[in-house]
Design a protein around this motif. Structure first.
Motif, PDB file in Angstrom:
ATOM      1  N   ASP A 125     -11.703  -6.221   0.269  1.00 28.03           N
ATOM      2  CA  ASP A 125     -10.047  -5.351   0.519  1.00 28.03           C
ATOM      3  C   ASP A 125      -9.319  -6.917   0.449  1.00 28.03           C
ATOM      4  O   ASP A 125      -9.141  -8.065   0.216  1.00 28.03           O
ATOM      5  CB  ASP A 125     -10.098  -5.485   1.925  1.00 28.03           C
ATOM      6  CG  ASP A 125      -9.170  -4.162   2.313  1.00 28.03           C
ATOM      7  OD1 ASP A 125      -8.545  -3.799   1.172  1.00 28.03           O
ATOM      8  OD2 ASP A 125      -9.013  -4.197   3.281  1.00 28.03           O
ATOM      9  N   ASP A 171      -7.084   2.465   1.476  1.00 34.76           N
ATOM     10  CA  ASP A 171      -8.267   2.204   1.664  1.00 34.76           C
ATOM     11  C   ASP A 171      -9.550   2.794   1.953  1.00 34.76           C
ATOM     12  O   ASP A 171     -10.367   2.443   2.333  1.00 34.76           O
ATOM     13  CB  ASP A 171      -8.060   2.061   3.716  1.00 34.76           C
ATOM     14  CG  ASP A 171      -7.203   0.983   3.390  1.00 34.76           C
ATOM     15  OD1 ASP A 171      -7.205   0.374   3.255  1.00 34.76           O
ATOM     16  OD2 ASP A 171      -6.855   0.709   5.076  1.00 34.76           O
ATOM     17  N   LYS A 190       0.975  -1.464  -0.264  1.00 36.17           N
ATOM     18  CA  LYS A 190       0.165   0.002   0.141  1.00 36.17           C
ATOM     19  C   LYS A 190       0.831   1.552  -0.013  1.00 36.17           C
ATOM     20  O   LYS A 190       0.431   2.233  -0.633  1.00 36.17           O
ATOM     21  CB  LYS A 190      -0.783  -0.031   0.898  1.00 36.17           C
ATOM     22  CG  LYS A 190      -1.897  -1.164   1.109  1.00 36.17           C
ATOM     23  CD  LYS A 190      -3.068  -1.078   2.938  1.00 36.17           C
ATOM     24  CE  LYS A 190      -3.796  -1.854   2.353  1.00 36.17           C
ATOM     25  NZ  LYS A 190      -4.892  -1.459   3.366  1.00 36.17           N
ATOM     26  N   THR A 195     -13.601  -7.183   4.791  1.00 37.59           N
ATOM     27  CA  THR A 195     -12.308  -6.857   6.096  1.00 37.59           C
ATOM     28  C   THR A 195     -11.742  -7.191   7.613  1.00 37.59           C
ATOM     29  O   THR A 195     -12.587  -7.055   8.092  1.00 37.59           O
ATOM     30  CB  THR A 195     -11.898  -4.852   5.817  1.00 37.59           C
ATOM     31  OG1 THR A 195     -10.593  -4.963   5.673  1.00 37.59           O
ATOM     32  CG2 THR A 195     -13.082  -4.477   5.826  1.00 37.59           C
ATOM     33  N   ILE A 215     -11.211   0.944   9.360  1.00 41.19           N
ATOM     34  CA  ILE A 215     -12.700   0.944   7.960  1.00 41.19           C
ATOM     35  C   ILE A 215     -13.795   0.785   9.017  1.00 41.19           C
ATOM     36  O   ILE A 215     -15.022   0.717   8.338  1.00 41.19           O
ATOM     37  CB  ILE A 215     -12.468   0.032   7.390  1.00 41.19           C
ATOM     38  CG1 ILE A 215     -10.841   0.146   6.340  1.00 41.19           C
ATOM     39  CG2 ILE A 215     -13.460   0.050   6.009  1.00 41.19           C
ATOM     40  CD1 ILE A 215     -10.399  -0.700   5.464  1.00 41.19           C
ATOM     41  N   LEU A 225      -8.549   7.363   8.303  1.00 42.64           N
ATOM     42  CA  LEU A 225      -7.627   6.489   7.358  1.00 42.64           C
ATOM     43  C   LEU A 225      -6.530   6.302   7.046  1.00 42.64           C
ATOM     44  O   LEU A 225      -5.879   7.433   6.568  1.00 42.64           O
ATOM     45  CB  LEU A 225      -8.263   5.442   6.011  1.00 42.64           C
ATOM     46  CG  LEU A 225      -9.951   4.839   5.741  1.00 42.64           C
ATOM     47  CD1 LEU A 225     -10.910   4.762   4.807  1.00 42.64           C
ATOM     48  CD2 LEU A 225     -10.194   4.321   6.661  1.00 42.64           C
ATOM     49  N   ALA A 237      -9.982  -4.520   8.441  1.00 45.13           N
ATOM     50  CA  ALA A 237      -8.635  -3.906   9.014  1.00 45.13           C
ATOM     51  C   ALA A 237     -10.080  -2.884  10.499  1.00 45.13           C
ATOM     52  O   ALA A 237     -11.082  -2.284   9.703  1.00 45.13           O
ATOM     53  CB  ALA A 237      -8.765  -2.386   7.645  1.00 45.13           C
TER      54      ALA A 237
END
Lengths: 89, 135
Positions: free
Chosen positions: B7, B105, A81, B122, B127, B100, B124
């Motif tokens: 994701d 994301d 990322k 996801t 999120i 984020l 995360a």
């Protein structure tokens, strides 16, 4: 033609030809090998095996476990990322 | 048919059969493979997945093309391209997405918003705080 002759019911064809009841020229309809018999009837003497049919019958690969054993960790994804989108905020 | 957004973790841990994938995440992706659900895959997720599968630092050079072809062949995986509409939505919603960590994301959340806030598959945590998620 090798594929056909390997599975052709040769004795049956020979028998038909010898008896005068069948054509010496087998033809193919779909997967069937046929000869003309008496009174315009059609006699099936074998089936063709197409090697690629085996491919069709195999189950389609699934995504689940496609790369089983490969270990991708959180930090690997985070690193990717950051390569794509460096932190700005 | 139920729809979700995927994701990167979810997709990658599915193809690596990683036991860390969430139970519900695996079930949903299995159902998608069986044609029972639809999963929207943002194009950026695919780029990230390819990048992870071919990470030179880790010596990975897996057949990402095969992965992409399989995904593309299954009509229940809907690839969502990064278009001008995505950029407009990104711009319109950016202020609410600053919590984020990265634009990746944010684009995943934007994709969910474009499809009327469908759940994001996801894990995360950040999120989870601002969008419907499932894991």
């Amino acid at each position: 033609m090798d594929t056909i002759s390997q599975i052709l019911d040769t004795p049956k064809l020979n028998q038909l030809i010898a008896s005068g009841s069948g054509s010496a020229n087998p033809t193919i309809e779909s997967e069937n090998i046929i000869v003309d018999g008496w009174d315009n009837d059609v006699i099936e003497i074998g089936k063709i095996w197409y090697p690629w049919h085996q491919t069709y019958s195999q189950s389609k690969p699934r995504l689940w476990g496609l790369f089983k054993g490969l270990e991708i960790n959180e930090e690997d994804i985070a690193e990717t990322k950051k390569l794509l989108f460096p932190d700005r905020f | 048919m139920e729809r979700y957004v995927a994701d990167t973790h979810a997709l990658l841990w599915h193809v690596t059969a990683d036991p860390r994938i969430g139970t519900r995440a695996k079930t949903i992706i299995d159902k998608c493979e069986a044609g029972e659900t639809q999963i929207i895959v943002p194009a950026i997720v695919l780029v990230e997945a390819v990048s992870a599968l071919r990470n030179p630092r880790k010596g990975f050079d897996y057949d990402a093309g095969f992965f992409l072809n399989l995904l593309q062949d299954n009509k229940n995986f809907l690839i969502h391209n990064l278009t001008i509409e995505t950029a407009i939505s990104f711009n319109d919603n950016l202020d609410g997405l600053l919590s984020l960590h990265d634009d990746h994301d944010r684009l995943v959340v934007i994709t969910s918003k474009i499809f009327d806030d469908i759940p994001i598959i996801t894990r995360a945590e950040d999120i989870k705080l601002i969008a419907p998620t499932i894991w």
